[in-house]
Design a protein around this motif. Structure first.
Motif, mmCIF file in Angstrom:
data_model
loop_
_atom_site.group_PDB
_atom_site.id
_atom_site.type_symbol
_atom_site.label_atom_id
_atom_site.label_comp_id
_atom_site.label_asym_id
_atom_site.label_seq_id
_atom_site.Cartn_x
_atom_site.Cartn_y
_atom_site.Cartn_z
ATOM 1 N N LEU A 40 0.822 -1.211 0.000
ATOM 2 C CA LEU A 40 0.000 0.000 0.000
ATOM 3 C C LEU A 40 0.858 1.263 0.000
ATOM 4 C CD1 LEU A 40 -2.851 -1.045 2.433
ATOM 5 C CD2 LEU A 40 -2.971 -0.782 -0.046
ATOM 6 N N LEU A 41 1.964 1.257 0.742
ATOM 7 C CA LEU A 41 2.849 2.417 0.720
ATOM 8 C C LEU A 41 3.488 2.623 -0.646
ATOM 9 C CD1 LEU A 41 4.652 2.223 4.171
ATOM 10 C CD2 LEU A 41 3.153 4.035 3.357
ATOM 11 N N GLY A 42 3.891 1.542 -1.277
ATOM 12 C CA GLY A 42 4.460 1.640 -2.618
ATOM 13 C C GLY A 42 3.446 2.149 -3.623
ATOM 14 N N PHE A 43 2.219 1.644 -3.529
ATOM 15 C CA PHE A 43 1.162 2.108 -4.428
ATOM 16 C C PHE A 43 0.871 3.584 -4.195
ATOM 17 C CE2 PHE A 43 -3.383 2.737 -5.355
ATOM 18 C CZ PHE A 43 -3.362 2.443 -6.702
ATOM 19 N N GLY A 44 0.807 3.986 -2.944
ATOM 20 C CA GLY A 44 0.559 5.394 -2.626
ATOM 21 C C GLY A 44 1.686 6.296 -3.091
ATOM 22 N N PHE A 45 2.920 5.814 -2.962
ATOM 23 C CA PHE A 45 4.068 6.598 -3.417
ATOM 24 C C PHE A 45 3.992 6.859 -4.914
ATOM 25 C CE2 PHE A 45 8.292 6.515 -5.376
ATOM 26 C CZ PHE A 45 8.828 7.665 -4.834
ATOM 27 N N TRP A 46 3.760 5.797 -5.703
ATOM 28 C CA TRP A 46 3.716 5.976 -7.152
ATOM 29 C C TRP A 46 2.485 6.758 -7.578
ATOM 30 C CZ3 TRP A 46 7.871 5.986 -9.644
ATOM 31 C CH2 TRP A 46 8.917 5.163 -9.283
ATOM 32 N N LEU A 47 1.397 6.612 -6.873
ATOM 33 C CA LEU A 47 0.221 7.424 -7.164
ATOM 34 C C LEU A 47 0.533 8.897 -6.921
ATOM 35 C CD1 LEU A 47 -2.758 7.029 -7.985
ATOM 36 C CD2 LEU A 47 -3.312 7.059 -5.568
ATOM 37 N N GLY A 48 1.266 9.193 -5.850
ATOM 38 C CA GLY A 48 1.664 10.565 -5.574
ATOM 39 C C GLY A 48 2.645 11.117 -6.604
ATOM 40 N N VAL A 49 3.603 10.285 -7.028
ATOM 41 C CA VAL A 49 4.564 10.735 -8.035
ATOM 42 C C VAL A 49 3.858 11.050 -9.347
ATOM 43 C CG1 VAL A 49 6.488 9.942 -9.485
ATOM 44 C CG2 VAL A 49 6.561 9.586 -7.031
ATOM 45 N N PHE A 50 3.006 10.143 -9.784
ATOM 46 C CA PHE A 50 2.289 10.401 -11.039
ATOM 47 C C PHE A 50 1.319 11.552 -10.893
ATOM 48 C CE2 PHE A 50 3.228 5.794 -12.035
ATOM 49 C CZ PHE A 50 4.263 6.107 -12.894
ATOM 50 N N GLY A 51 0.768 11.751 -9.703
ATOM 51 C CA GLY A 51 -0.111 12.878 -9.463
ATOM 52 C C GLY A 51 0.620 14.211 -9.547
ATOM 53 N N LEU A 52 1.847 14.239 -9.037
ATOM 54 C CA LEU A 52 2.624 15.476 -9.112
ATOM 55 C C LEU A 52 2.977 15.840 -10.544
ATOM 56 C CD1 LEU A 52 5.140 15.183 -6.150
ATOM 57 C CD2 LEU A 52 3.351 16.877 -6.442
ATOM 58 N N PHE A 53 3.328 14.833 -11.353
ATOM 59 C CA PHE A 53 3.716 15.117 -12.730
ATOM 60 C C PHE A 53 2.523 15.396 -13.635
ATOM 61 C CE2 PHE A 53 7.684 12.865 -11.513
ATOM 62 C CZ PHE A 53 8.526 13.941 -11.716
#
Length: 56
Positions: A40-53
């Motif tokens: 879940l942390l990994g999924f949230g991290f990548w969701l946040g990265v793609f959200g920022l870009f």
């Protein structure tokens, strides 16, 4: 197609080995919760990265 089935069988075996190792190190319920938390942390991290870009 037989090579793909062999590849899939090897990946499932590797995943099962990782689960068995985690269970032996941390114990049954704690290891499953730890793996779920990391997923879940990994999924949230990548969701946040793609959200920022994707911000305009």
């Amino acid at each position: 197609m037989p090579k793909f089935k062999e590849f899939l069988k090897d990946w499932i075996s590797l995943f099962s080995s990782v689960i068995a190792y985690q269970d032996s190190v941390y114990g049954y319920p704690q290891s499953r919760l730890l793996m779920l938390g990391m997923l879940l942390l990994g999924f949230g991290f990548w969701l946040g990265v793609f959200g920022l870009f994707s911000l305009k």
